[in-house]
Write an enzyme that holds these catalytic residues in place. Structure first.
Site, PDB file in Angstrom:
ATOM      1  N   SER A 118     -24.316  43.194   2.664  1.00  0.00           N
ATOM      2  CA  SER A 118     -24.231  41.735   2.748  1.00  0.00           C
ATOM      3  C   SER A 118     -24.816  41.081   1.500  1.00  0.00           C
ATOM      4  O   SER A 118     -25.504  41.730   0.700  1.00  0.00           O
ATOM      5  CB  SER A 118     -25.008  41.250   3.968  1.00  0.00           C
ATOM      6  OG  SER A 118     -26.399  41.413   3.725  1.00  0.00           O
ATOM      7  N   LYS A 119     -24.544  39.803   1.398  1.00  0.00           N
ATOM      8  CA  LYS A 119     -25.077  39.037   0.269  1.00  0.00           C
ATOM      9  C   LYS A 119     -26.609  39.078   0.286  1.00  0.00           C
ATOM     10  O   LYS A 119     -27.248  39.125  -0.759  1.00  0.00           O
ATOM     11  CB  LYS A 119     -24.566  37.599   0.370  1.00  0.00           C
ATOM     12  CG  LYS A 119     -25.157  36.682  -0.661  1.00  0.00           C
ATOM     13  CD  LYS A 119     -24.380  35.407  -0.795  1.00  0.00           C
ATOM     14  CE  LYS A 119     -25.245  34.199  -1.138  1.00  0.00           C
ATOM     15  NZ  LYS A 119     -26.299  34.404  -2.114  1.00  0.00           N
ATOM     16  N   ARG A 120     -27.179  39.091   1.504  1.00  0.00           N
ATOM     17  CA  ARG A 120     -28.646  39.164   1.627  1.00  0.00           C
ATOM     18  C   ARG A 120     -29.198  40.420   0.956  1.00  0.00           C
ATOM     19  O   ARG A 120     -30.231  40.375   0.294  1.00  0.00           O
ATOM     20  CB  ARG A 120     -29.053  39.188   3.114  1.00  0.00           C
ATOM     21  CG  ARG A 120     -29.048  37.857   3.800  1.00  0.00           C
ATOM     22  CD  ARG A 120     -30.470  37.406   4.204  1.00  0.00           C
ATOM     23  NE  ARG A 120     -31.205  38.417   4.939  1.00  0.00           N
ATOM     24  CZ  ARG A 120     -31.149  38.587   6.249  1.00  0.00           C
ATOM     25  NH1 ARG A 120     -30.353  37.803   6.975  1.00  0.00           N
ATOM     26  NH2 ARG A 120     -31.879  39.508   6.840  1.00  0.00           N
TER      27      ARG A 120
END
Ligand code: GLU
Length: 510
Positions: free
Chosen positions: A265-267
């Protein structure tokens, strides 16, 4: 060799920037299309207007241009089967929903969202899950219960309605996926999905099937997150009597986080400092910026090479592939079933490999731009030579400066640790002697200077290590850098002598 029966597509929804998992999906479609001599199509699936994000479509097109994934038809270039944006094909879909109603494969449903929420809550209170399916549909507010005449009257009166697919009861559906093989599913576990919405737009499912059929798509390669939709899609093909020309499906494994479970994910990227998007993205609402591979300094080829190997393997030890080589080597049979773990260090490794194999002159052009920004004008040949000496220590063009600044400017200071260790009391005198030796050399080539200096060191019975380290300190200002005589050759005799003199005067032991 062209084959007009081979047509693959990438069909993103313009809901934001493209995740690298999406780029990989597009890449595998592209590789197979090209390998089989077919066409590659870019279709925009924007039936869900609530999720539309301004700029996303332009972003996607630009990102593919950077990556070198080329299309033969698409939203940005037109083609025989256009338009290639679903919102511009709105008029096409309704007839197929009507056809499904007429053939008894779909029905009108009038249930309001309040009614459905009420039902869901009621079921939840009984620790059950409400599913709109063959077991409950006859008791709900739809044309299955009300009959077609009454339903058409309600519609004529302006009552909002959706169209649902009538999933058959008690059937075993057998499906084939090129990655996963044969899969069986009991239709009783499936629900009656909405295929046409009250706003007059088809849902993703209907539009996707209709477009793939009308655009004569031969293979659907997409992410694993679409696997649960496959039974409905296969059922739609059958219900529309298009099963003879149904595309072959391949669902790709997920891209996994570098550590732990779950989808990349972007996280993860934000936390660990790597991009999850091909190019930089600015959120049009918040102004937030997300990193991109392009802006981080990745070569498009290295980025594509890295992505290709996340979920596919050539069956050999080869890791470095150009796009043409990927096209030759690619096959769906070698796509893995299990998720592919993303490794940010491996991504950098790929870029480093591309640095090593890039032409020095090409790297020099890129590096020269950075030098100009720093106000340094250097001869192209010289920059090219510098690049050849230091590129093995760089992962990115942006690392070249840190590895080579001393070719372009004299030390402004001297590394204190190195001074302490290497600059013994006798050094100013010994360096002055070395300077005299150098002054007498005309041919300042690396090998000639090396031979003479080393001869002098041994004649004088000096310590090779001590002299060379102190000499390096004067020239570089630190204990690092490539072969010292390669540096002195490139900076030249005058600059070498100046730096030696400056070192003699300015290096002070603490
Ligand atoms: N519009 C879908 C997406 O955004 C396409 C899925 C498919 O390829 O069928 O991924």
């Amino acid at each position: 060799m062209t084959n007009e029966n081979i047509r693959l597509r990438f069909a993103p929804s313009p809901t934001g920037p493209l995740h690298i998992g999406g780029v990989r999906t597009a890449l595998y479609n592209y590789l197979l299309a090209k390998k089989l001599g077919g066409k590659m199509i870019l279709r925009i699936e924007d039936t869900d207007q609530t999720r539309f994000v301004a700029g996303a479509e332009a972003y996607i097109i630009d990102a593919f241009k950077w990556c070198g994934i080329e299309f033969d038809e698409g939203v940005h270039m037109g083609g025989e089967y256009g338009p290639y944006k679903q919102s511009e094909r709105k008029a096409i879909y309704k007839q197929y929903a009507d056809e499904l109603i007429a053939s008894g494969n779909a029905y009108y449903a009038f249930d309001s969202s309040e009614e459905l929420t009420g039902l869901r809550n009621q079921y939840e209170a009984d620790k059950k899950v409400f599913t709109y399916n063959a077991f409950v549909r006859d008791g709900l507010n739809n044309s299955e219960k009300l009959g077609i005449e009454k339903s058409e009257k309600l519609i004529a009166e302006g009552n909002p309605f959706v169209i649902r697919f009538k999933m058959p009861k008690d059937e075993e559906l057998i499906m084939h996926d090129l990655v996963r093989g044969e899969m069986k599913i009991d239709t009783n576990t499936l629900d009656d999905k909405i295929i046409f919405k009250s706003d007059g737009m088809p849902t993703y499912h209907l539009a996707n099937i209709v477009d793939d059929h009308l655009m004569k798509i031969s293979h659907v390669i997409r992410g694993e997150e679409w696997l649960p939709s496959m039974p409905l899609h296969v059922m739609l093909y059958k219900a529309l009597k298009w099963d003879d020309s149904m595309p072959q499906f391949a669902h790709l494994p997920l891209l996994l986080k570098p550590k732990g479970n779950g989808k990349l994910s972007k996280r993860d990227g934000d936390k660990m400092g790597f991009p999850v998007f091909p190019t930089e993205w600015t959120n049009p609402e918040t102004g937030d910026q997300s990193m991109g591979y392009r802006e981080e300094g990745y070569f498009a080829d290295a980025f594509i090479n890295m992505l290709a190997l996340l979920g596919w393997n050539p069956g050999t030890e080869q890791e470095i592939f150009s796009m043409d080589e990927l096209i030759q080597a690619f096959s769906i049979e070698r796509v893995n079933k299990s998720g592919a773990r993303f490794d940010p260090e491996k991504a950098k490794w790929f870029n480093h490999q591309y640095m090593l194999k890039s032409d020095d002159a090409v790297l020099a052009d890129l590096f020269a731009k950075e030098l100009t920004d720093k106000g340094i004008s250097a001869d192209k040949d010289m920059v090219s030579k510098v690049v050849s000496l230091v590129k093995e220590r760089a992962e990115f063009v942006k690392d070249l400066w840190e590895q080579s600044y001393f070719f372009f400017e004299a030390p402004k200071e001297y590394d204190a640790k190195v001074v302490k260790k290497r600059w013994k009391e006798a050094m100013p005198t010994l360096m002055a002697d070395l300077k005299v030796v150098l002054e007498n050399i005309d041919d300042f080539s690396s090998s000639n200077v090396e031979t003479i200096v080393k001869q002098w060191i041994s004649d004088k019975e000096l310590s090779m290590g001590q002299i060379m380290n102190a000499f390096r300190l004067c020239i570089v200002g630190a204990g690092k850098g490539p072969h010292l005589f390669d540096i002195t050759e490139l900076i030249g005799k005058t600059e070498t002598l100046n730096r030696l003199q400056a070192g003699i005067e300015n290096i002070k032991r603490a």
